[in-house]
Write an enzyme that holds these catalytic residues in place. Structure first.
Site, short mmCIF file in Angstrom:
data_model
loop_
_atom_site.label_atom_id
_atom_site.label_comp_id
_atom_site.label_asym_id
_atom_site.label_seq_id
_atom_site.Cartn_x
_atom_site.Cartn_y
_atom_site.Cartn_z
N GLU A 211 -4.06 -4.01 0.96
CA GLU A 211 -3.54 -4.01 -0.51
C GLU A 211 -4.14 -5.13 -1.45
O GLU A 211 -3.44 -5.94 -1.81
CB GLU A 211 -2.04 -3.96 -0.83
CG GLU A 211 -1.54 -2.54 0.13
CD GLU A 211 -0.03 -2.37 -0.07
OE1 GLU A 211 0.60 -3.32 -0.38
OE2 GLU A 211 0.37 -1.06 0.41
N GLU B 205 -1.78 4.26 4.98
CA GLU B 205 -0.38 3.70 5.11
C GLU B 205 0.59 4.40 4.25
O GLU B 205 0.18 4.68 2.95
CB GLU B 205 -0.29 2.27 4.79
CG GLU B 205 1.17 1.64 5.02
CD GLU B 205 1.31 0.18 4.52
OE1 GLU B 205 0.16 -0.59 4.91
OE2 GLU B 205 2.37 0.17 3.87
#
Length: 632
Positions: free
Chosen positions: A227, A337
């Site tokens: 991220e 994810e």
């Protein structure tokens, strides 16, 4: 109660058997329902028959193929390892079998492993594999060590590989060592903009890959930052890594990794389908928020080292994957994810239902229909409080929950992953199937199909609606009929069989244009190869209504499929199929009485540029065409 007794749904089931060429082909069926009355429960098989069905029909077409699949699973985080080690050795082994064994469990086939600490860390403080006192550096990586993982994480990873030798492992850091960063902290900050730091970080990642391989856990994929646009992680490791910095890391890493571990491929981005508004708002003044991050990354020189990109579920929707695939079709897409998450007061039954239906349509089916080569949840196992964790999410759930009393129970994610991982083998290829549902929920049936390396087929179907839905599945000229309870998820498998083969091949209708009278709703949807969209007359059926298609070029075909989709009753009560070479002079090809949502019109070998389907009867129902398909 032991863990083994509490694990519902970890039933033994084998792949589809080899076909008996003398017997009628059958499909085996496994179902999970929202009320937990069936959990990967194998129902009676169903036999393919000749004929048609009045119900919406999922057409499976093995001749049209898309991406190959690497696997399905979650992450064996530090927290997952901690809670699994709270079990007795026998119970832990049983839980591991239920997760990784393809025969006795669900055959988890893909793990995404944190490189160092994440928010799901059981330790008292966050860590990397090269931590030194504040103010010091370690460019020689003399302090590098994976000793932290040798106690629990690596033994479990080795056990997982023994249970499923086809297991794929990806690795991702939440932060590089703090001495490489601005601010000197794991939580937040950026990688220092220094060529020596870029080289050191690349060597650090290679050292990790080498150390894990030496420990018996080879790494197949590697991303360089989890991220990278999450600039303000809540008390856990994270790094703001702009495109230019990720590109510089990859350019330093690529040659080193190719020399040290050729099997290990680099994945870029590893973040949400779309940039979260909070990440846009946190962009430093004067800087680009990089809402096209993966596009920028793949358009630069670092792309030569990148196998593809990875996505998460926390903002946007899976269609972003197809958009990126269309722009860079030679680069793969991985979904890496998503966590189930619940409100603090959600009762278990409500949470199970909502997680099952959202993950079924958005992840199990939505990501794979949008080119994902993997579907990966977050934690493999957590405790009953959603932990242990150090910062970050406090309402997340794992595939398995380990209770304080030593029991282990399966959550909705166990089944949404299991309906894929147990039946879709690594190396399987997604094949075409008509699907009527959407990730945004439209109350229809949604599905995805795969051809396994042994030639068998796995079809995953989800009933988005709260009420039961009946449907048919067509393969070649045979069909099966089925009804699924509201919200249920099912996997159908069948072996290769001569009776399920077809010589027909679908003709792409790229460039076709459509007019209709009445224009109704969205005539172009009839030829967009998407059965979740439709042209609809917008009024009761009447003789003379028509939909007319300019194919864009002269086509030769033997079958025209007129598919009215998932809106039951919207098929034409009477129809005429006409063809033209110039759009002016028409000849009738066939006429008939409509009796089903899908009408296959078989013809002698026919050549035309224009087709027209005309209504020849009246009915109170609207007339819809979700998909018009031509076959040769």
């Amino acid at each position: 109660m032991t863990a083994a007794l509490a694990l519902g749904g970890a039933v033994a089931a084998t792949a589809a058997p080899s076909a008996d060429r003398r017997a009628q082909p059958q499909a085996r069926v496994w179902v999970t329902t929202v009320d937990r009355s069936e959990l990967l429960h194998e129902r009676a098989p169903v036999t393919f028959r000749e004929g048609t069905s009045a119900e919406p029909t999922i057409v499976v077409d093995p001749r049209r193929s898309y991406q190959s699949m690497d696997g399905f699973g979650a992450s064996l985080t530090d927290s997952s390892a901690e809670v699994l080690y709270r079990l007795s050795p026998a119970d832990r082994d049983e839980v591991m079998r239920s997760l990784f064994d393809p025969a006795r469990g669900i055959g988890v086939s893909f793990l995404r492993q944190p490189i160092g600490s994440s928010d799901f860390t059981a330790a008292d403080e966050h860590y990397t594999y090269d931590d030194v006192p504040a103010g010091q550096t370690d460019f020689g990586l003399r302090s590098f060590s994976i000793a932290h993982d040798e106690a629990r994480i690596l033994p479990l990873l080795r056990q997982a590989r023994r249970l499923n030798p086809k297991l794929t492992i990806m690795a991702t850091p939440w932060s590089m060592p703090a001495w490489m960063k601005t601010g000197g902290t794991l939580a937040g900050g950026r990688l220092a903009d220094d060529p020596a730091v870029y080289r050191a970080y690349a060597r650090y990642l290679v050292r990790f890959v080498q150390a894990y391989a030496a420990a018996g856990v080879p790494i197949d994929y590697l991303s360089v930052q989890n991220e990278p646009q999450n600039r303000a992680p809540s008390g856990y490791p994270g790094t703001d890594l702009p495109v230019r910095q990720q590109a510089r890391v990859i350019e330093a890493l690529g040659p080193l990794l190719r020399a040290a571990s050729p099997r290990t491929k680099i994945l870029g981005y590893d973040h949400n389908w779309a940039t979260h508004p909070g990440d846009i708002a946190s962009t430093p003044p004067g800087e680009d928020p990089e809402t096209d991050y993966p596009y920028q990354l793949l358009s630069g020189p670092a792309a030569r080292w990148i196998a593809g990109t990875a996505f998460h579920c926390y903002y946007g929707d899976p269609s972003a994957q197809t958009a990126l695939h269309d722009a860079y079709p030679d680069k793969g897409i991985w979904f890496t994810e998503c966590s189930g998450s619940h409100g603090p007061d959600d009762p278990p039954a409500k949470f199970f239902r909502e997680t099952l239906v959202w993950h079924a349509r958005t992840l199990a089916i939505g990501t794979t229909r949008n080119w994902a080569k993997s579907v990966v949840n977050w934690n493999l196992a957590l405790d009953a409080t959603g932990g242990p964790h150090l910062g970050g999410c406090d309402t997340c759930t794992g595939l398995v929950t380990v209770g304080a009393d030593g029991t282990a129970t399966t959550n909705a994610e166990y089944y949404t992953i299991g309906h894929l991982s147990k039946f879709v083998r690594p190396g399987a290829v997604r094949i075409a199937s008509t699907s009527f549902g959407t990730v945004g929920w439209n109350g229809q049936l949604t599905d995805v199909a795969f051809r396994n390396p042994d030639g068998s087929t796995a079809l995953v179907v989800h009933n988005e609606n709260d009420d039961p839905r009946s449907f048919a599945v067509a393969v070649g000229d045979r069909i099966i009929d089925y009804t699924l309870p509201g919200g249920a998820l099912a996997t159908f498998t069948w072996p290769a069989h001569p009776a399920l083969r077809s010589d027909l091949r679908e003709i792409p209708l790229t460039g076709a244009t459509v007019v209709a009278d009445p224009a109704g709703e969205n005539p172009a949807a009839a030829v967009d190869a998407d059965a979740s969209t439709r042209w609809s007359s917008g009024q009761a059926q009447a003789p003379g209504q028509y939909l007319q298609v300019d194919l864009g070029a002269t086509r030769t075909f033997r079958r025209v499929a007129i598919d009215s989709g998932g809106n039951l009753g919207d098929y034409p009560r009477g129809w005429q199929l006409s063809a033209s070479d110039d759009g002016t002079t028409w000849r009738t090809l066939a006429t008939g009485t409509g009796v089903a949502q899908l009408t296959n019109v078989d013809l002698p070998r026919t050549t035309a540029r224009h087709l027209r389907i005309t209504s020849t009867a009246a009915a109170g129902n609207w007339w819809s065409i979700a998909d018009l398909r031509l076959y040769t």
